[in-house]
Design an enzyme around this catalytic site. Sequence first.
Site, mmCIF file in Angstrom:
data_model
loop_
_atom_site.group_PDB
_atom_site.id
_atom_site.type_symbol
_atom_site.label_atom_id
_atom_site.label_comp_id
_atom_site.label_asym_id
_atom_site.label_seq_id
_atom_site.Cartn_x
_atom_site.Cartn_y
_atom_site.Cartn_z
ATOM 1 N N ASP A 186 9.144 2.811 1.779
ATOM 2 C CA ASP A 186 7.945 3.520 2.231
ATOM 3 C C ASP A 186 7.843 3.302 3.741
ATOM 4 O O ASP A 186 7.413 2.251 4.204
ATOM 5 C CB ASP A 186 6.705 2.967 1.505
ATOM 6 C CG ASP A 186 5.423 3.699 1.907
ATOM 7 O OD1 ASP A 186 5.421 4.373 2.960
ATOM 8 O OD2 ASP A 186 4.419 3.591 1.176
ATOM 9 N N LYS A 219 2.497 10.480 8.186
ATOM 10 C CA LYS A 219 1.806 10.048 9.403
ATOM 11 C C LYS A 219 2.424 10.626 10.694
ATOM 12 O O LYS A 219 2.119 11.742 11.059
ATOM 13 C CB LYS A 219 1.690 8.528 9.429
ATOM 14 C CG LYS A 219 0.771 8.018 8.296
ATOM 15 C CD LYS A 219 0.199 6.645 8.513
ATOM 16 C CE LYS A 219 -0.958 6.371 7.575
ATOM 17 N NZ LYS A 219 -0.677 5.551 6.412
ATOM 18 N N PHE A 276 0.853 -1.186 0.000
ATOM 19 C CA PHE A 276 0.000 0.000 0.000
ATOM 20 C C PHE A 276 0.889 1.236 0.000
ATOM 21 O O PHE A 276 1.751 1.387 0.866
ATOM 22 C CB PHE A 276 -0.926 0.030 1.221
ATOM 23 C CG PHE A 276 -1.851 1.217 1.209
ATOM 24 C CD1 PHE A 276 -3.003 1.209 0.421
ATOM 25 C CD2 PHE A 276 -1.559 2.368 1.939
ATOM 26 C CE1 PHE A 276 -3.844 2.316 0.378
ATOM 27 C CE2 PHE A 276 -2.399 3.479 1.897
ATOM 28 C CZ PHE A 276 -3.550 3.446 1.120
HETATM 29 C C1 LIG Z 1 -0.899 5.776 5.001
HETATM 30 C C2 LIG Z 1 0.104 5.240 4.031
HETATM 31 C C3 LIG Z 1 0.297 5.810 2.776
HETATM 32 C C4 LIG Z 1 -0.560 6.954 2.261
HETATM 33 O O1 LIG Z 1 -0.513 8.084 3.065
HETATM 34 P P1 LIG Z 1 -1.654 9.215 2.851
HETATM 35 O O2 LIG Z 1 -1.248 10.307 3.807
HETATM 36 O O3 LIG Z 1 -2.960 8.591 3.189
HETATM 37 O O4 LIG Z 1 -1.590 9.638 1.437
HETATM 38 C C5 LIG Z 1 1.270 5.288 1.958
HETATM 39 N N1 LIG Z 1 2.038 4.264 2.354
HETATM 40 C C6 LIG Z 1 1.894 3.671 3.556
HETATM 41 C C7 LIG Z 1 2.786 2.550 3.945
HETATM 42 C C8 LIG Z 1 0.911 4.131 4.430
HETATM 43 O O5 LIG Z 1 0.735 3.530 5.610
#
Ligand SMILES: *Cc1c(COP(=O)(O)O)cnc(C)c1O
Length: 388
Positions: free
Chosen positions: A209, A238, A124
Amino acid sequence: MPTYARADVAFERGEGPYLFDDKGKRYLDFMSGIAVNGLGHCHPRLVEALTAQARRIWHVSNVFRVPGQEKVARRLVENTFADTVFFTNSGVEAWECGAKLVRKYHDETGNPQRWRIITFNQAFHGRTMTAISAAKQEKLVKGFYPLVEGFDQVAFGNLNELRAAITDETAAICVEPVQGEGGVRSGDADFMRALRQVCDEFGLLLFLDEIQTGMGRTGKLFAHEWAGITPDVMCIAKGIGGGFPVGACLATEKAAVGMTAGTHGTTFGGNPLAMAVADAVLDVILEPGFLDRVDAVARRLRARLEALAAKHRSVLTEVRGMGLLLGLRIRDGIANTDVIAALRDAGLVTVGAGDNVIRLLPPLIIGDAEIEEGCAILDRVLSETRAS
Ligand SMILES: *Cc1c(COP(=O)(O)O)cnc(C)c1O
């Protein structure tokens, strides 16, 4: 737009690890807005930083120097592999910056034919067209074709498949050290080290990521530190804002060689409000002993969860994850969403993940009292859970 199947709860106020709804009911927050409120709700240092900044200046264009950005970037550079930083408003924008940087790097260094990125199943990376094209999960891409070209996917953890997928067009490998949305699946240290080796062997960039795993969530500032490796580019978000929207793409000077004036931009990214809060978040997380405390608390919570899993074998099959990014795998035949709703009714807020998992993301500031309280609620609700 009704893009969320929202729970019928409205939180009005938050205080440390607790949330209060509009009826005055108190909840223990083991979700932290999906790894965002890492320091709990309304941390006094963050409230002070934001309100003080609000009285000074909110926004200036990125065509000017932004001293707050320079300071936060310097601190990120001092504490990571990175030499350079681009600030964004969200996770997916930080990821997108990384994906663009990867292509630009190879274009700039004489290999424009290298433009494809290898990703992993159940990944994701956010919800833009490019990020869903990279993750390829059916539930993300259905109805949104045609996808953006340039992503090849292999099984998470499978090095043979990975090596076989590398071609003359491969530019980078992109991975979450722990797949959050995908079901709290951890890539172990050997896997992470092997990814670094493969990237070095084939001249690829390692693109991490750490949007969910970063900012202390695993007990280190970033999860890759556990494997003793460094990436070439990394996106974060985050936890860095503690609830204020902010993200960042970090890179080595070498990898970012093509990101010169005019190649990328953002109106809001890294504005003074966001930077004031991010700076305060770093103040707290980088305080000596803070991350060691997170690591110790996480180990105690995990031990308690393992004991609960042993006791409630008819409901829980496994405890997964790293640090305070933990997953409880619910047995097939019982829906994780039903257990999450029962936990919420009982006063514990959690969140689902793929593969029928309940994700626990408590704020990094919890102590033994919150572990006891959370595990007591889990114990009670799991005792009452039956396959329907
Ligand atoms: C939450 C998340 C995203 C996306 O972040 P947004 O602020 O919702 O665009 C991308 N990669 C990972 C691993 C995430 O947990």
